[in-house]
Design a protein around this motif. Structure first.
Motif, short mmCIF file in Angstrom:
data_model
loop_
_atom_site.label_atom_id
_atom_site.label_comp_id
_atom_site.label_asym_id
_atom_site.label_seq_id
_atom_site.Cartn_x
_atom_site.Cartn_y
_atom_site.Cartn_z
N THR A 67 0.79 -1.22 0.00
CA THR A 67 0.00 0.00 0.00
C THR A 67 0.83 1.28 0.00
OG1 THR A 67 -0.18 -0.06 2.41
CG2 THR A 67 -2.00 -1.07 1.15
N ARG A 68 2.13 1.18 -0.01
CA ARG A 68 2.97 2.38 -0.01
C ARG A 68 3.95 2.31 -1.17
NH1 ARG A 68 0.89 6.42 1.50
NH2 ARG A 68 2.90 7.43 1.65
N ILE A 69 4.03 3.40 -1.92
CA ILE A 69 4.92 3.51 -3.08
C ILE A 69 6.24 4.13 -2.66
CG2 ILE A 69 5.24 4.66 -5.30
CD1 ILE A 69 2.18 4.56 -5.66
N ALA A 70 7.34 3.52 -3.12
CA ALA A 70 8.67 4.06 -2.87
C ALA A 70 9.23 4.77 -4.11
CB ALA A 70 9.62 2.95 -2.45
N GLU A 71 8.82 4.33 -5.30
CA GLU A 71 9.38 4.88 -6.54
C GLU A 71 8.48 4.49 -7.71
OE1 GLU A 71 13.88 5.10 -8.41
OE2 GLU A 71 13.33 3.37 -7.19
N VAL A 72 8.45 5.34 -8.74
CA VAL A 72 7.58 5.11 -9.89
C VAL A 72 8.35 5.37 -11.17
CG1 VAL A 72 5.45 5.82 -11.07
CG2 VAL A 72 5.58 5.92 -8.57
N LYS A 91 -4.00 9.67 -7.76
CA LYS A 91 -3.92 8.27 -7.34
C LYS A 91 -2.54 7.96 -6.77
CE LYS A 91 -7.33 6.49 -10.63
NZ LYS A 91 -7.74 7.70 -11.34
N LEU A 92 -1.48 8.43 -7.42
CA LEU A 92 -0.12 8.22 -6.91
C LEU A 92 0.03 8.88 -5.54
CD1 LEU A 92 1.92 8.79 -10.18
CD2 LEU A 92 1.70 6.63 -8.94
N ALA A 93 -0.50 10.09 -5.39
CA ALA A 93 -0.39 10.81 -4.12
C ALA A 93 -1.11 10.09 -2.98
CB ALA A 93 -0.94 12.24 -4.28
N GLU A 94 -2.11 9.29 -3.31
CA GLU A 94 -2.82 8.52 -2.28
C GLU A 94 -1.90 7.50 -1.61
OE1 GLU A 94 -6.19 7.26 -0.03
OE2 GLU A 94 -5.97 9.02 -1.31
N ASP A 108 13.03 6.08 -26.55
CA ASP A 108 14.38 6.30 -27.08
C ASP A 108 15.38 6.78 -26.03
OD1 ASP A 108 13.61 8.94 -26.76
OD2 ASP A 108 13.75 9.45 -28.88
N GLY A 109 14.99 6.72 -24.75
CA GLY A 109 15.96 6.94 -23.68
C GLY A 109 15.94 8.26 -22.96
N GLN A 110 15.10 9.21 -23.32
CA GLN A 110 15.02 10.46 -22.57
C GLN A 110 14.37 10.20 -21.21
OE1 GLN A 110 13.49 13.97 -24.72
NE2 GLN A 110 13.28 12.56 -26.46
N ARG A 111 14.81 10.95 -20.21
CA ARG A 111 14.24 10.79 -18.87
C ARG A 111 14.04 12.14 -18.20
NH1 ARG A 111 17.30 5.65 -16.02
NH2 ARG A 111 16.88 4.19 -17.71
N LEU A 112 13.02 12.19 -17.37
CA LEU A 112 12.75 13.35 -16.54
C LEU A 112 12.24 12.81 -15.21
CD1 LEU A 112 12.30 16.41 -16.04
CD2 LEU A 112 10.01 16.11 -17.04
N THR A 113 12.85 13.25 -14.11
CA THR A 113 12.42 12.79 -12.79
C THR A 113 11.90 13.97 -11.99
OG1 THR A 113 14.03 10.99 -12.80
CG2 THR A 113 13.15 11.64 -10.66
N MET A 114 10.73 13.77 -11.41
CA MET A 114 10.10 14.77 -10.54
C MET A 114 9.57 14.06 -9.31
SD MET A 114 7.95 16.90 -13.44
CE MET A 114 7.52 18.25 -12.34
N THR A 115 9.34 14.80 -8.26
CA THR A 115 8.70 14.21 -7.08
C THR A 115 7.19 14.28 -7.24
OG1 THR A 115 8.60 16.28 -5.86
CG2 THR A 115 10.61 14.95 -5.58
N VAL A 116 6.49 13.52 -6.41
CA VAL A 116 5.04 13.56 -6.40
C VAL A 116 4.58 14.99 -6.08
CG1 VAL A 116 2.97 12.77 -5.17
CG2 VAL A 116 4.70 11.12 -5.91
N ALA A 117 5.26 15.67 -5.17
CA ALA A 117 4.90 17.05 -4.81
C ALA A 117 5.06 17.99 -6.00
CB ALA A 117 5.74 17.53 -3.64
#
Length: 137
Positions: A67-72, A91-94, A108-117
């Protein structure tokens, strides 16, 4: 870097049922206990009755007892990393803390990382319901 999550999301993305849009999305969630749960988008001819990849991964996680997410991780074959839709952000924030990282990737390999906030500033959570009375009109 969540390379294993990106790989799991990409693998399930290829299973997406997207005959109407052709836009296949895969999502992978690492639960706090370490297990990885995946989901892909499933379209329906009666738009918008389909299911997003993130919602599918969350359902798989809950069905498995986590019931708890550590990473997506979320991946799509798009020109830029695709963020979760507004409903999936909620839903992720829940199930995730504000600091949980969401990595969005392209085929093709591009990435962007953000926090839930960062994805959902001013999120609605159970704290707003402290004065609610169940069953009240």
């Amino acid at each position: 870097m969540p390379d294993d999550l990106i790989a799991a999301a990409d693998e399930v993305r290829r299973m997406a049922y997207a005959p109407y849009s052709g836009f296949q999305v895969g999502a992978a969630i690492r639960a706090e206990g370490g297990r990885v749960h995946v989901g892909c988008n499933v379209e329906n001819v009666a738009y918008p009755e389909g299911t997003c990849a993130e919602a599918g991964a969350i359902a798989a996680m809950v069905a498995a007892g986590d019931t708890r997410i550590a990473e997506v991780a979320v991946i799509a074959d798009a020109p830029a990393p695709v963020p979760p839709c507004g409903g999936c952000r909620q839903k992720l924030a829940e199930f995730a803390g504000s600091e949980v990282r969401v990595t969005m990737a392209t085929a093709d390999g591009q990435r962007l990382t953000m926090t839930v906030a960062e994805l959902l500033p001013g999120r609605f959570d159970a704290g707003y319901m402290n004065r609610a009375t169940p069953g009240a009109p």
